[in-house]
Scaffold this motif. Structure first.
Motif, short mmCIF file in Angstrom:
data_model
loop_
_atom_site.label_atom_id
_atom_site.label_comp_id
_atom_site.label_asym_id
_atom_site.label_seq_id
_atom_site.Cartn_x
_atom_site.Cartn_y
_atom_site.Cartn_z
N SER A 1 0.83 -1.21 0.00
CA SER A 1 0.00 0.00 0.00
C SER A 1 0.86 1.26 0.00
N GLY A 2 0.52 2.18 -0.88
CA GLY A 2 1.18 3.48 -0.92
C GLY A 2 2.56 3.50 -1.54
N VAL A 3 3.07 2.38 -2.00
CA VAL A 3 4.42 2.32 -2.58
C VAL A 3 4.37 2.69 -4.06
N THR A 4 5.36 3.46 -4.51
CA THR A 4 5.52 3.80 -5.92
C THR A 4 6.81 3.18 -6.42
N CYS A 5 6.74 2.41 -7.51
CA CYS A 5 7.96 1.74 -7.99
C CYS A 5 7.91 1.55 -9.50
N ARG A 6 9.10 1.24 -10.01
CA ARG A 6 9.27 0.82 -11.40
C ARG A 6 9.99 -0.53 -11.37
N LEU A 7 9.42 -1.49 -12.09
CA LEU A 7 10.00 -2.83 -12.18
C LEU A 7 10.27 -3.15 -13.64
N ILE A 8 11.41 -3.76 -13.91
CA ILE A 8 11.71 -4.22 -15.26
C ILE A 8 12.07 -5.69 -15.19
N LEU A 9 11.40 -6.50 -16.01
CA LEU A 9 11.74 -7.90 -16.17
C LEU A 9 12.25 -8.08 -17.60
N LYS A 10 13.50 -8.45 -17.72
CA LYS A 10 14.15 -8.62 -19.02
C LYS A 10 14.34 -10.11 -19.26
N ILE A 11 13.78 -10.61 -20.36
CA ILE A 11 13.90 -12.02 -20.71
C ILE A 11 14.82 -12.14 -21.90
N MET A 12 15.90 -12.92 -21.71
CA MET A 12 16.88 -13.10 -22.76
C MET A 12 17.39 -14.53 -22.75
N GLY A 13 18.18 -14.90 -23.73
CA GLY A 13 18.72 -16.24 -23.81
C GLY A 13 18.09 -17.01 -24.96
N LYS A 14 18.22 -18.35 -24.87
CA LYS A 14 17.72 -19.23 -25.92
C LYS A 14 16.94 -20.37 -25.29
N GLY A 15 16.21 -21.09 -26.13
CA GLY A 15 15.50 -22.27 -25.65
C GLY A 15 14.01 -22.07 -25.67
N GLU A 16 13.36 -22.59 -24.62
CA GLU A 16 11.91 -22.50 -24.50
C GLU A 16 11.59 -22.05 -23.08
N VAL A 17 10.84 -20.96 -22.95
CA VAL A 17 10.49 -20.43 -21.63
C VAL A 17 8.98 -20.21 -21.57
N ASN A 18 8.40 -20.66 -20.47
CA ASN A 18 7.01 -20.38 -20.13
C ASN A 18 7.08 -19.60 -18.83
N VAL A 19 6.61 -18.36 -18.83
CA VAL A 19 6.70 -17.52 -17.63
C VAL A 19 5.34 -16.90 -17.32
N VAL A 20 4.97 -16.97 -16.04
CA VAL A 20 3.77 -16.30 -15.55
C VAL A 20 4.20 -15.33 -14.46
N ASN A 21 3.86 -14.06 -14.66
CA ASN A 21 4.15 -13.02 -13.68
C ASN A 21 2.84 -12.58 -13.07
N THR A 22 2.71 -12.72 -11.76
CA THR A 22 1.53 -12.25 -11.03
C THR A 22 1.94 -11.03 -10.24
#
Length: 187
Positions: free
Chosen positions: A70-91
């Motif tokens: 509550s009341g927090v202000t932020c910036r988040l960056i998720l950088k996805i890199m590399g090779k292969g196969e990725v399944n990602v869920v961000n909640t």
């Protein structure tokens, strides 16, 4: 706070499982719930900028839980890199009066299946900014659930992909005076 392994965080605090307790027919989410083998839990309790890097190498099934207090202000960056196969869920869960800009940067060379599920309580503000610059196949969905009065959730997609990209953005307004904007551009 610091990022913690999601499985360890759930073992220490079983109440965290409630954040994933929503039934779904989404194939990406059902697969991720059944097979996730890594992921992070991060509770943001101070204003600031935060960066996460997901480096794919093979077949990864990743689940991340991020709670903005509550009341927090932020910036988040998720950088996805590399090779292969990725399944990602961000909640992402933004509590009352929380404000967040979430950057999802896809520069992955492989097959990426992604789902960003964002929940906003009363007066929560969220901008999801997705940049897709992959040389592989990308299928990324973003869903904002505006649960509280005066919640505001925007989604901005930009893409420049060599191969196939399937992007979907949805906003669910569940309370009074919700606002959102969805904008998607690319080639």
């Amino acid at each position: 706070g610091d990022a913690q392994d999601l499985k360890d965080a759930i073992a220490e605090n079983h109440q965290l499982i409630e954040y994933f307790d929503e039934p779904s027919l989404d194939k990406n989410l059902v697969y991720n719930n059944a097979y996730f083998n890594s992921g992070k839990f991060f509770r943001v309790d101070k204003d600031g900028d935060y960066k996460f890097i997901l480096e794919g190498n093979g077949k990864d099934v990743v689940k991340n839980l991020i709670i903005i207090e509550s009341g927090v202000t932020c910036r988040l960056i998720l950088k996805i890199m590399g090779k292969g196969e990725v399944n990602v869920v961000n909640t992402l869960y933004i509590k009352e009066h929380g404000k967040c800009t979430f950057g999802f940067l896809d520069i992955f060379d492989g097959v990426l299946g992604g789902l960003n599920r964002c929940y906003l309580e009363a007066d929560g503000k969220l901008d999801v900014c997705c940049g897709h610059f992959s040389s592989g196949l990308s299928r990324v969905y973003t869903e904002n659930y505006l649960l509280g009065d005066y919640a505001s959730g925007n989604i901005f997609d930009i893409y420049l992909c060599e191969h196939e990209a399937e992007l979907s953005s949805r906003v669910y307004c569940k309370a009074r005076c919700n606002k959102s904007l969805v904008l998607s551009k690319g080639i």
